[in-house]
Write a protein that holds these residues in place. Structure first.
Motif, mmCIF file in Angstrom:
data_model
loop_
_atom_site.group_PDB
_atom_site.id
_atom_site.type_symbol
_atom_site.label_atom_id
_atom_site.label_comp_id
_atom_site.label_asym_id
_atom_site.label_seq_id
_atom_site.Cartn_x
_atom_site.Cartn_y
_atom_site.Cartn_z
ATOM 1 N N THR A 1 33.230 31.929 34.887
ATOM 2 C CA THR A 1 33.261 31.554 36.296
ATOM 3 C C THR A 1 34.198 30.381 36.544
ATOM 4 O O THR A 1 34.987 30.400 37.490
ATOM 5 C CB THR A 1 31.845 31.199 36.782
ATOM 6 N N GLY B 1 33.964 33.930 43.393
ATOM 7 C CA GLY B 1 32.653 33.512 43.880
ATOM 8 C C GLY B 1 32.701 32.304 44.801
ATOM 9 O O GLY B 1 31.671 31.706 45.095
ATOM 10 N N SER C 1 32.371 34.405 50.474
ATOM 11 C CA SER C 1 31.797 35.745 50.605
ATOM 12 C C SER C 1 31.985 36.217 52.041
ATOM 13 O O SER C 1 32.141 35.407 52.962
ATOM 14 C CB SER C 1 30.315 35.741 50.242
ATOM 15 N N GLU D 1 30.703 29.633 49.471
ATOM 16 C CA GLU D 1 29.542 29.717 48.582
ATOM 17 C C GLU D 1 29.442 28.422 47.791
ATOM 18 O O GLU D 1 30.267 28.162 46.914
ATOM 19 C CB GLU D 1 29.668 30.920 47.644
ATOM 20 N N THR D 2 28.453 27.615 48.098
ATOM 21 C CA THR D 2 28.380 26.274 47.512
ATOM 22 C C THR D 2 27.901 26.258 46.061
ATOM 23 O O THR D 2 28.165 25.299 45.346
ATOM 24 C CB THR D 2 27.466 25.368 48.356
ATOM 25 N N GLU D 3 27.230 27.314 45.627
ATOM 26 C CA GLU D 3 26.697 27.318 44.262
ATOM 27 C C GLU D 3 27.797 27.145 43.216
ATOM 28 O O GLU D 3 27.606 26.504 42.197
ATOM 29 C CB GLU D 3 25.930 28.617 43.967
ATOM 30 N N VAL D 4 28.945 27.742 43.469
ATOM 31 C CA VAL D 4 30.038 27.670 42.509
ATOM 32 C C VAL D 4 30.522 26.222 42.373
ATOM 33 O O VAL D 4 30.925 25.789 41.306
ATOM 34 C CB VAL D 4 31.178 28.643 42.885
ATOM 35 N N ASP E 1 28.570 23.629 42.604
ATOM 36 C CA ASP E 1 27.569 22.953 41.775
ATOM 37 C C ASP E 1 27.918 23.119 40.298
ATOM 38 O O ASP E 1 27.798 22.177 39.510
ATOM 39 C CB ASP E 1 26.167 23.504 42.049
ATOM 40 N N GLU E 2 28.343 24.318 39.923
ATOM 41 C CA GLU E 2 28.729 24.569 38.533
ATOM 42 C C GLU E 2 29.966 23.746 38.161
ATOM 43 O O GLU E 2 30.033 23.156 37.084
ATOM 44 C CB GLU E 2 28.995 26.058 38.309
ATOM 45 N N ASP F 1 30.903 20.958 39.581
ATOM 46 C CA ASP F 1 30.449 19.572 39.569
ATOM 47 C C ASP F 1 29.796 19.213 38.236
ATOM 48 O O ASP F 1 30.083 18.164 37.662
ATOM 49 C CB ASP F 1 29.419 19.370 40.684
#
Length: 139
Positions: free
Chosen positions: A24, A76, A79, A92-95, A97-98, A100
Motif C-alpha cells: 500500500t 486507496g 474513492s 480516504e483518510t485511512e491510507v 494513517d498508515e 503517518d
C-alpha cells in the motif's frame, strides 16, 4: 487486481527484474509523486468534489483527470461510490494513517539517533573541558 512493482537487482554486471507485490505505501507514495494528484488530494481535503469540479483548474482533458483519479483510487487514496453521474470523489483518510505510522516510526528512530549523538558530543565536550582545566593547573 494485483499490483506489482519491478525490482531491479544487479549481480556480476547482469541486470535482472523481479516482480514483487506492491504494498500500500508503495502505491500511495507513487500516486502522490505527481504534483497534479497531490493538488487533487489537497483540494479533496477541503471536501468531496465531482470529477468536473476537480478538473476545472487544470489544462488537461477530462480523460486525463480520470486517469489521475484512477491512480489515486488504485492506491486507496480516493474513492468514488458506485451510482449515477455525477459521483462525488472522496478522500480516504485511512491510507494517511498508515503513511503517518510509517513516517512516525522512522522519525522516532532518527530522533533517538540524534539524542544519542547529542549525549556523546556532550560527554566529549565535558572531557575536553576537564582535560583543558588540568593543563592550565600544570602550568
Amino acid at each position: 487486481m494485483s499490483h506489482t512493482t519491478p525490482m531491479v537487482s544487479f549481480n556480476h554486471r547482469v541486470e535482472t527484474r523481479v516482480s514483487m507485490p506492491a504494498d500500500t505505501l508503495t502505491r500511495v507514495f507513487s500516486a502522490l509523486a505527481d504534483p497534479t494528484r497531490r493538488d487533487m488530494v489537497a483540494r479533496l481535503a477541503e471536501g468531496d468534489a465531482t470529477v468536473n469540479q476537480l478538473a476545472q483548474p487544470y489544462r488537461m482533458s477530462l480523460q486525463a483527470v480520470y486517469k489521475h483519479l484512477k491512480v489515486l483510487e488504485e492506491a486507496g487514496v480516493v474513492s468514488r461510490p458506485p451510482g449515477p453521474q455525477p459521483r462525488l470523489v472522496r478522500l480516504e483518510t485511512e491510507v494517511f494513517d498508515e503513511m503517518d505510522a510509517w513516517i512516525e516510526r522512522y522519525r522516532r528512530r532518527a530522533e533517538e539517533r540524534f539524542r544519542r549523538l547529542d549525549t556523546l558530543l556532550a560527554t566529549m565536550d565535558d572531557k575536553k573541558k576537564k582535560k583543558g582545566n588540568g593543563h592550565e593547573q600544570d602550568r
